[in-house]
Design a protein around this motif. Structure first.
Motif, PDB file in Angstrom:
ATOM      1  N   THR A   1      -2.565  -7.632  -6.818  1.00 35.14           N
ATOM      2  CA  THR A   1      -2.572  -6.453  -7.690  1.00 35.14           C
ATOM      3  C   THR A   1      -3.993  -6.117  -8.136  1.00 35.14           C
ATOM      4  O   THR A   1      -4.326  -4.950  -8.293  1.00 35.14           O
TER       5      THR A   1
ATOM      6  N   LEU B   1      -1.974   1.017 -13.717  1.00 37.08           N
ATOM      7  CA  LEU B   1      -1.867   1.722 -12.440  1.00 37.08           C
ATOM      8  C   LEU B   1      -1.418   0.839 -11.282  1.00 37.08           C
ATOM      9  O   LEU B   1      -0.498   1.204 -10.548  1.00 37.08           O
ATOM     10  N   ALA B   2      -2.066  -0.299 -11.097  1.00 34.84           N
ATOM     11  CA  ALA B   2      -1.805  -1.107  -9.904  1.00 34.84           C
ATOM     12  C   ALA B   2      -0.444  -1.795  -9.952  1.00 34.84           C
ATOM     13  O   ALA B   2       0.260  -1.834  -8.937  1.00 34.84           O
TER      14      ALA B   2
ATOM     15  N   LEU C   1      -7.737   1.344  -5.729  1.00 36.47           N
ATOM     16  CA  LEU C   1      -7.500   2.587  -6.466  1.00 36.47           C
ATOM     17  C   LEU C   1      -8.775   3.081  -7.139  1.00 36.47           C
ATOM     18  O   LEU C   1      -9.063   4.287  -7.142  1.00 36.47           O
TER      19      LEU C   1
ATOM     20  N   LEU D   1       2.398   0.673  -9.266  1.00 35.91           N
ATOM     21  CA  LEU D   1       2.349   1.077  -7.862  1.00 35.91           C
ATOM     22  C   LEU D   1       2.839  -0.046  -6.959  1.00 35.91           C
ATOM     23  O   LEU D   1       3.589   0.200  -5.999  1.00 35.91           O
TER      24      LEU D   1
ATOM     25  N   ALA E   1       6.546  -0.119  -7.170  1.00 37.02           N
ATOM     26  CA  ALA E   1       7.151   1.006  -6.449  1.00 37.02           C
ATOM     27  C   ALA E   1       7.110   0.787  -4.936  1.00 37.02           C
ATOM     28  O   ALA E   1       8.021   1.197  -4.220  1.00 37.02           O
ATOM     29  N   LEU E   2       6.053   0.133  -4.475  1.00 33.33           N
ATOM     30  CA  LEU E   2       5.923  -0.106  -3.039  1.00 33.33           C
ATOM     31  C   LEU E   2       6.608  -1.386  -2.570  1.00 33.33           C
ATOM     32  O   LEU E   2       6.725  -1.620  -1.369  1.00 33.33           O
TER      33      LEU E   2
END
Length: 93
Positions: free
Chosen positions: A40, A21-22, A47, A25, A28-29
């Motif tokens: 991270t 997940l991290a 999250l 993300l 993407a950011l």
């Protein structure tokens, strides 16, 4: 009490949600917000806390202080357990 358990599990699962997940993300950011490698794990913890907060809100349980303490205990659970076991072993000698 249920909110405490939810937050404890969220803290404990933080290392396990870092890769799936991290990291995606953070990638993407990345064009908008630069992330350093060590951040991270922090993003994974955030999250996990957001997920715990949503679950606590859905079940109408937990207090903010209880959730924060439980998440921290869950995050460091294995290290705390190892320290307690080491202290017990020293005491038993």
């Amino acid at each position: 009490m249920f909110g405490f358990i939810i937050a404890f599990v969220a803290g404990f699962l933080t290392p396990h949600i870092e890769a799936p997940l991290a990291r995606p993300l953070a990638r993407a950011l990345a064009p908008h917000i630069p992330f350093e490698e060590g951040e991270t794990r922090l993003l994974a913890f955030i999250l996990a806390l957001v997920g715990a907060g949503v679950l606590c809100a859905l079940f109408d349980t937990g207090s903010p202080l209880g959730v924060a303490i439980a998440a921290a205990l869950g995050y460091f659970a294995l290290r705390l357990l190892a320290a307690a076991q080491a202290a017990l072993e020293k005491r038993g000698r």
